[in-house]
Scaffold this active site. Sequence first.
Site, short mmCIF file in Angstrom:
data_model
loop_
_atom_site.label_atom_id
_atom_site.label_comp_id
_atom_site.label_asym_id
_atom_site.label_seq_id
_atom_site.Cartn_x
_atom_site.Cartn_y
_atom_site.Cartn_z
N SER A 68 0.84 -1.20 0.00
CA SER A 68 0.00 0.00 0.00
C SER A 68 0.87 1.25 0.00
O SER A 68 1.65 1.47 0.92
CB SER A 68 -0.90 0.02 1.24
OG SER A 68 -1.53 1.29 1.36
N HIS A 116 -1.32 -1.25 -4.21
CA HIS A 116 -2.58 -0.89 -3.54
C HIS A 116 -2.60 0.62 -3.30
O HIS A 116 -1.64 1.20 -2.78
CB HIS A 116 -2.69 -1.64 -2.21
CG HIS A 116 -4.02 -1.47 -1.55
ND1 HIS A 116 -5.13 -2.22 -1.90
CD2 HIS A 116 -4.41 -0.65 -0.55
CE1 HIS A 116 -6.15 -1.86 -1.14
NE2 HIS A 116 -5.75 -0.91 -0.31
N ASP A 156 -4.84 3.62 -1.53
CA ASP A 156 -5.91 3.96 -0.59
C ASP A 156 -6.37 5.39 -0.82
O ASP A 156 -5.60 6.34 -0.64
CB ASP A 156 -5.40 3.82 0.86
CG ASP A 156 -5.21 2.37 1.25
OD1 ASP A 156 -6.17 1.60 1.12
OD2 ASP A 156 -4.10 2.00 1.69
N MET A 190 -8.92 8.30 0.38
CA MET A 190 -9.74 8.71 1.52
C MET A 190 -10.14 10.17 1.38
O MET A 190 -9.35 10.99 0.90
CB MET A 190 -8.96 8.52 2.83
CG MET A 190 -8.35 7.15 3.01
SD MET A 190 -7.46 7.02 4.58
CE MET A 190 -6.53 5.51 4.32
N HIS A 235 -8.68 1.28 -3.57
CA HIS A 235 -9.69 1.14 -2.52
C HIS A 235 -10.27 2.51 -2.21
O HIS A 235 -9.59 3.38 -1.66
CB HIS A 235 -9.02 0.52 -1.29
CG HIS A 235 -9.92 0.37 -0.11
ND1 HIS A 235 -9.44 0.14 1.16
CD2 HIS A 235 -11.28 0.41 0.01
CE1 HIS A 235 -10.45 0.05 2.01
NE2 HIS A 235 -11.58 0.22 1.33
N MET A 242 -12.31 4.79 -0.10
CA MET A 242 -12.92 5.03 1.21
C MET A 242 -13.48 6.44 1.20
O MET A 242 -12.99 7.35 1.88
CB MET A 242 -11.87 4.84 2.32
CG MET A 242 -11.46 3.40 2.51
SD MET A 242 -9.99 3.19 3.54
CE MET A 242 -8.71 3.33 2.27
N PHE A 293 -6.39 5.04 8.65
CA PHE A 293 -4.98 5.30 8.94
C PHE A 293 -4.16 4.03 8.78
O PHE A 293 -4.64 2.93 9.03
CB PHE A 293 -4.82 5.81 10.38
CG PHE A 293 -5.54 7.11 10.65
CD1 PHE A 293 -4.95 8.32 10.33
CD2 PHE A 293 -6.81 7.10 11.21
CE1 PHE A 293 -5.61 9.51 10.56
CE2 PHE A 293 -7.49 8.28 11.45
CZ PHE A 293 -6.89 9.50 11.12
N GLY A 294 -2.91 4.20 8.36
CA GLY A 294 -1.99 3.09 8.29
C GLY A 294 -1.37 2.81 9.64
O GLY A 294 -1.46 3.61 10.57
N ASP A 312 -6.77 -6.22 4.53
CA ASP A 312 -6.02 -4.97 4.66
C ASP A 312 -6.10 -4.49 6.10
O ASP A 312 -7.19 -4.30 6.65
CB ASP A 312 -6.62 -3.92 3.72
CG ASP A 312 -5.87 -2.61 3.75
OD1 ASP A 312 -4.85 -2.50 4.46
OD2 ASP A 312 -6.30 -1.67 3.05
N GLY A 313 -4.93 -4.28 6.71
CA GLY A 313 -4.89 -3.70 8.05
C GLY A 313 -4.08 -4.55 9.02
O GLY A 313 -4.47 -5.67 9.35
N GLY A 314 -2.93 -4.04 9.43
CA GLY A 314 -2.12 -4.76 10.40
C GLY A 314 -1.50 -6.04 9.87
O GLY A 314 -1.13 -6.92 10.65
N GLY A 343 1.26 -2.09 4.17
CA GLY A 343 1.84 -0.76 3.98
C GLY A 343 3.09 -0.58 4.79
O GLY A 343 4.21 -0.70 4.30
N SER A 344 2.91 -0.32 6.09
CA SER A 344 4.05 -0.08 6.97
C SER A 344 5.02 -1.25 6.99
O SER A 344 6.24 -1.05 7.02
CB SER A 344 3.56 0.19 8.39
OG SER A 344 2.70 1.31 8.44
#
Length: 218
Positions: free
Chosen positions: A7, A32, A34, A36, A65, A67, A142-143, A174-176, A196-197
């Site tokens: 991401s 990816h 994002d 927003m 994506h 959002m 948020f990432g 997606d997420g964590g 991402g991170s």
Amino acid sequence: MKLIAPSILSADFSRLGEEIKAVELAGADWIHVDVMDGHFVPNITIGPLVAKAARKTTELPLDVHLMIENPDHYLEDFANAGCTYLTIHPEACYHTHRTVHAIRDLGMKPGVALNPATPLSVVEWVMPDVELILVMSVNPGFGGQKFIPQTIEKIKDLKSMIRSKGLDVLVEVDGGVNEDTIKSVSEAGADAFVAGSAIFKSPDYAGTIKRFRSLVGS
């Protein structure tokens, strides 16, 4: 095949083109993006102009994506930007079925996203019309957030529902997603992993993606 989708939300935007090329060379399958709007989620990121710039940088599929509120107003803009997959949230659409078909009519592959508290029933009757279902394993906006453990059962239930209907729909998460969570996410039934991170904040993109693949068996 398991798919790794870095991401760009966590990339260095001062050198975004280089970052995208770097993860492509490191073995990423998708890029990816994002998007927003500060209304549907509490953050503002990027729009179709950045997606178009990313398209010029890579030939990898652009996994976008949305959002955002009123996504129908922007579908054509993202199609013109060269997006491959376009995922929307049912909560942001008045008529999800119509929006999904509008995305396909514009030449993109439609997806629908599920927030952590959104039940599977919300997307059950559009499953035959989409290419992917994105399970959010954090609250969007948020990432760098911590993975929500209940997501594992949700992925399992979603995969079971897809199989029971005899459909060929990708499950994306997606997420964590990181080296501590990706194996259990994969074992639950995920096909594509947004990170991402975990990738862009690592000193070795190729090494991180390689470790991801070893953990998910691809």
